[in-house]
Scaffold this active site. Structure first.
Site, short mmCIF file in Angstrom:
data_model
loop_
_atom_site.label_atom_id
_atom_site.label_comp_id
_atom_site.label_asym_id
_atom_site.label_seq_id
_atom_site.Cartn_x
_atom_site.Cartn_y
_atom_site.Cartn_z
N GLU A 1 -0.38 -4.17 12.23
CA GLU A 1 0.44 -4.17 10.30
C GLU A 1 1.56 -3.82 10.72
OE1 GLU A 1 -0.12 0.27 8.36
OE2 GLU A 1 1.44 0.30 9.55
N HIS B 1 3.65 -4.47 3.94
CA HIS B 1 3.60 -5.09 5.08
C HIS B 1 3.12 -6.61 5.37
CE1 HIS B 1 3.97 -1.91 7.12
NE2 HIS B 1 3.00 -0.45 6.51
N CYS C 1 5.60 5.53 5.21
CA CYS C 1 3.81 5.15 4.10
C CYS C 1 3.93 5.51 3.35
CB CYS C 1 2.81 4.86 5.25
SG CYS C 1 3.39 2.51 6.31
N HIS D 1 4.74 0.26 -0.83
CA HIS D 1 5.77 -0.80 0.00
C HIS D 1 5.20 -1.46 0.91
CE1 HIS D 1 3.53 2.47 2.87
NE2 HIS D 1 3.96 1.32 3.67
N HIS E 1 0.68 -0.92 0.29
CA HIS E 1 0.32 -0.09 -0.32
C HIS E 1 1.07 1.29 0.00
CE1 HIS E 1 -0.04 1.44 4.68
NE2 HIS E 1 1.03 0.99 4.08
N ASP F 1 -4.25 -10.79 -0.20
CA ASP F 1 -3.34 -11.68 -0.07
C ASP F 1 -1.96 -11.28 -1.51
OD1 ASP F 1 -1.08 -12.24 1.69
OD2 ASP F 1 -1.71 -14.95 0.49
N HIS F 2 -1.22 -10.54 -1.09
CA HIS F 2 -0.54 -10.89 -1.93
C HIS F 2 -1.33 -9.87 -2.81
CE1 HIS F 2 1.36 -13.95 -0.93
NE2 HIS F 2 2.96 -13.30 -1.64
NI NI Z 1 2.95 1.40 5.34
#
Ligand code: NI
Length: 138
Positions: free
Chosen positions: A127, A41, A33, A39, A14, A79-80
């Site tokens: 997170e 998490h 972020c 990037h 995100h 996911d992914h």
């Molecule tokens: Ni982030």
């Protein structure tokens, strides 16, 4: 009343970025972020349901059933994925852990509560190892 918690994981990308702010303002507020090129998490999710112990099965909900609901409603969709681009229920929303946690709660509530006497109590989303958000539906 018993409270039962199931853990699940998903990895997702995100960015936290408001187009109506300058790059400097975004970086000031959202830190790393705000990186424009995304990037990721490793999210860790805890879903807690509550219910009275069923006289026949001696538990309120079958954990395999709960696992399947979480997988279908959340893990498969996130996911992914890129949370900003790929996820229908996050379109037009900031992909903060808070928003994500609330939206996951909404996705899970109805399928879980289709089981008689079972209620979604909370969704807790990590997170990072140190940062988590918990939502109780209010
Ligand atoms: Ni982030």
């Amino acid at each position: 009343m018993t409270y039962i918690t199931r853990r699940a994981y998903f990895n997702a990308a995100h960015r936290m970025y408001r187009d109506d702010w300058t790059k400097a303002r975004n970086e000031e507020i959202f830190g790393k972020c705000a990186n424009l090129n995304w990037h990721g998490h490793n999210y860790e999710l805890f879903v807690t349901v509550k219910g009275e112990i069923n006289e026949t099965t001696v538990y309120p909900i079958d954990l395999n059933g709960l696992k399947a609901i979480i997988h279908e409603q959340v893990v498969e969709k996130l996911d992914h994925k890129n949370l900003n681009l790929d996820v229908d229920f996050l379109q037009g929303k900031m992909a903060t852990t808070e928003i994500l946690c609330i939206e996951i709660f909404k996705c899970l509530k109805e399928p879980i509560e289709r089981h008689q006497g079972v209620f979604l109590h909370s969704v807790k989303l990590h997170e990072t190892e140190n940062n988590a958000v918990e939502y109780f539906g209010e």
